[in-house]
Design a protein around this motif. Structure first.
Motif, mmCIF file in Angstrom:
data_model
loop_
_atom_site.group_PDB
_atom_site.id
_atom_site.type_symbol
_atom_site.label_atom_id
_atom_site.label_comp_id
_atom_site.label_asym_id
_atom_site.label_seq_id
_atom_site.Cartn_x
_atom_site.Cartn_y
_atom_site.Cartn_z
ATOM 1 N N VAL A 357 -0.452 -1.334 7.286
ATOM 2 C CA VAL A 357 -1.523 -0.539 7.519
ATOM 3 C C VAL A 357 -2.035 -0.957 8.930
ATOM 4 O O VAL A 357 -2.425 -1.977 9.137
ATOM 5 N N GLY A 359 -5.341 0.302 11.663
ATOM 6 C CA GLY A 359 -6.178 1.357 11.798
ATOM 7 C C GLY A 359 -7.237 1.187 12.958
ATOM 8 O O GLY A 359 -7.397 0.062 13.410
ATOM 9 N N SER A 379 -7.376 0.269 1.489
ATOM 10 C CA SER A 379 -6.116 0.663 1.694
ATOM 11 C C SER A 379 -5.054 -0.283 0.908
ATOM 12 O O SER A 379 -4.131 0.069 0.345
ATOM 13 N N LEU A 393 -3.271 7.521 2.198
ATOM 14 C CA LEU A 393 -4.191 7.887 3.045
ATOM 15 C C LEU A 393 -4.908 9.024 2.464
ATOM 16 O O LEU A 393 -6.179 9.403 2.880
ATOM 17 N N ASP A 397 -8.719 9.164 2.614
ATOM 18 C CA ASP A 397 -9.922 10.278 2.967
ATOM 19 C C ASP A 397 -10.835 10.434 2.002
ATOM 20 O O ASP A 397 -12.133 10.474 2.525
ATOM 21 N N VAL A 411 -5.401 5.935 11.053
ATOM 22 C CA VAL A 411 -4.658 5.038 10.250
ATOM 23 C C VAL A 411 -3.387 5.325 10.135
ATOM 24 O O VAL A 411 -3.020 6.661 10.247
ATOM 25 N N CYS A 413 -0.145 4.198 7.973
ATOM 26 C CA CYS A 413 0.444 3.572 6.903
ATOM 27 C C CYS A 413 1.559 3.705 6.748
ATOM 28 O O CYS A 413 2.481 4.875 6.759
ATOM 29 N N ALA A 428 -2.676 9.241 10.125
ATOM 30 C CA ALA A 428 -3.891 10.208 10.206
ATOM 31 C C ALA A 428 -4.577 9.937 11.694
ATOM 32 O O ALA A 428 -5.453 9.060 11.793
ATOM 33 N N LEU A 452 -9.111 10.334 9.316
ATOM 34 C CA LEU A 452 -9.811 10.264 8.175
ATOM 35 C C LEU A 452 -10.833 11.343 7.794
ATOM 36 O O LEU A 452 -11.838 11.559 8.680
ATOM 37 N N ARG A 459 -1.346 15.043 2.682
ATOM 38 C CA ARG A 459 -0.716 14.342 3.742
ATOM 39 C C ARG A 459 0.843 14.557 3.936
ATOM 40 O O ARG A 459 1.504 14.573 2.950
#
Length: 535
Positions: A357, A359, A379, A393, A397, A411, A413, A428, A452, A459
């Motif tokens: 991850v 972000g 996460s 994700l 959200d 983000v 992932c 995202a 997000l 997604r």
């Protein structure tokens, strides 16, 4: 030898009695009854007022003065000054005032001097004084200028007090402006006091684990005339002391239980070591002590807050991956913080699978860091439930909609499967990962979506194959974005620099080399960087 008018003019004053006791007929100006009318009138005026007046008459400028003038003569010059030549009475300042006498005697034009500084020796030492005075011509019966009348007032206290107040004002203003830095505060103190006529010397000592150590001085070396045990006692007891004419004072505010150090102050040697001078030096010491105490207290508070903040932030940072091939870097834009709104995480999912991850929260500083910490924790929890990147994700959200400040966070992932040599990813609103090897670069541009909390649509995710020697770079926008430049320029620069480095150096060198090359002017935004090297 006296005349009736002279007895009448000089009666009732000690200076008048002294003037009557002199045999004026034996002097160059003769007996009082032979004096011209102008001199007689001047003598009457002199002894009929309490305002300071002295008359200088004849070729030798012999002095006649009243009681008001006596304090100006001091202890050493009265009563011998009566009937003596002015050049002898005022020998130490004669080079300063002789031109004024000559001017009046030659032109007949009165002089005017305001706050005239004169270094007199009238009490056994060279004393700084100041006077406002006027010399006026005195004429004989034929109109010839034969003497000078001085109407004067001493302004020494006014001049010195005003100067001391200016020093205190300048010092206080400088100390208030520089609170927060001990070195700058000490430098300002010695700079202001070093320019002051009323402080001959200032030595500052700071208390430390090694004892009282010299810290700053208006001179190249600290004065050693004050014994160390006196310095120690003043610091420990927080009480003033005097060694000769030097004031030894603790550097402490009124309510401090412990002194931060000691200051030694020497006053003006050309002013008496009286209550006025000692009070001035005490005010200087108090101003410096209060400022230093406030600065040290502020530094302690900042250090305590930084310690707490660093501990909290350190708890937010993930542990470095222990598996081979993983490299992480973090560089906050704010030097006072360990972390900001950007983050990364590597989660071991077992069986050669790792969740990744990277972000970026909106904003900077502690508020962004607090939001980041919660998103990172969420996460990690979602990845440990074996959810894929897209599902992770979608969970973020939902969580971001309940967390103020998490909206619009970007983000990326991903899940790396070392056995299958694949990376499955979903973005995202985040920048695409870069794959680089010794021959080429490749952007992972699929699986894209909005930041997000902006969509309720499912997604998307994508999978890419990895080859031996590939290096996958995940990063935040602080690495590539520049003000006034299109983002595509920053991405192209990242790809070019990464390829150039990878052609000559191993993948393990990429993180530090990229940061050094792309952030040579310093981080303008938080930067998180995560690199995976395919075995």
């Amino acid at each position: 030898m006296s005349s009736d008018w002279f007895d009448l003019a000089t009666q009732g004053t000690e200076s008048g009695e002294l003037a009557r006791s002199i045999d004026w007929s034996a002097t160059s100006i003769g007996a009082p009854d032979t004096w011209p009318k102008t001199l007689r009138a001047a003598v009457r005026l002199c002894f009929s007022t309490r305002f300071p007046i002295f008359i200088a008459w004849g070729p030798e400028l012999l002095m006649i003065y009243n009681d008001g003038y006596r304090p100006m003569l001091g202890e050493d010059k009265h009563p011998s000054a009566m009937g003596s030549p002015a050049s002898i009475v005022w020998a130490e300042i004669w080079p300063d005032i002789e031109p004024l006498f000559d001017s009046v005697l030659a032109t007949g034009i009165p002089t005017w001097s305001k706050d005239q500084p004169l270094l007199m020796n009238r009490s056994g030492y060279d004393e700084e004084t100041a006077f406002t005075f006027s010399y006026s011509p005195l004429r004989d019966e034929e109109g010839t200028i034969c003497g000078v009348m001085d109407v004067a007032t001493e302004t020494t206290d006014h001049v010195v007090d005003a100067r001391r107040l200016q020093t205190l004002g300048t010092l206080t203003a400088a100390l208030q402006r520089l609170q927060g830095d001990v070195d700058e505060l000490a430098a300002a103190t010695v700079a202001v006091l070093g320019r002051s006529q009323d402080v001959t010397r200032a030595d500052l000592y700071l208390d430390s684990s090694a004892g009282l150590v010299p810290f700053a001085s208006t001179h190249e070396r600290h004065d050693e005339s004050v014994p160390p045990h006196v310095l120690r006692e003043v610091a420990d007891r927080r009480r003033l002391d005097h060694v000769g004419s030097a004031l030894v004072a603790p550097l402490a505010a009124t309510r401090d239980r412990v002194a931060a150090g000691v200051i030694v102050l020497e006053g003006n040697p050309h002013r008496p070591d009286d209550d006025a001078q000692r009070s001035f030096l005490q005010l200087v010491a108090s101003a410096v002590g209060t400022a230093l105490s406030s600065t040290l207290a502020q530094i302690r508070q900042v250090d305590e807050l930084r310690t707490v903040a660093n501990a909290l932030q350190d708890a937010m940072l993930p542990d470095d991956p222990t598996a081979p091939g993983w490299h992480t870097r973090y560089r906050p834009a704010d030097d006072s913080l360990l972390i900001g709104g950007d983050w990364y995480d590597v989660v071991d999912l077992s069986d050669g699978r790792f969740g990744l991850v990277v972000g970026d929260c909106v904003g900077k500083g502690l508020r962004a860091a607090a939001v980041m910490g919660q998103l990172r924790s969420a996460s990690r929890a979602l990845l440990l439930e074996n959810l894929g990147p897209a599902a992770t994700l979608e969970g973020l959200d939902r969580f971001a909609r309940t967390l103020p400040g998490a909206e619009l966070a970007t983000v990326l992932c991903a899940i790396v499967d070392e056995n299958a040599r694949t990376i499955t990813y979903s973005a995202a609103g985040h920048l695409p990962p870069l794959v680089v090897n010794k021959a080429e670069t490749c952007w992972l541009n699929d699986g894209r979506g909005t930041p997000l909390a902006l969509t309720i649509l499912p997604r998307q995710e994508a999978t890419a194959e990895l080859d031996s020697g590939d290096a996958v770079i995940l990063y935040t926008d602080g690495l590539v974005e520049r003000r006034g430049e299109h983002l595509s320029e920053g991405l192209r620069r990242l790809a070019d620099v990464a390829l150039a480095i990878r052609e000559e150096r191993p993948a393990a060198d990429l993180p530090d080399a990229l940061l050094a090359e792309l952030l040579s002017g310093g981080a303008r935004d938080d930067v998180a960087l995560l690199l995976y090297e395919v075995p």
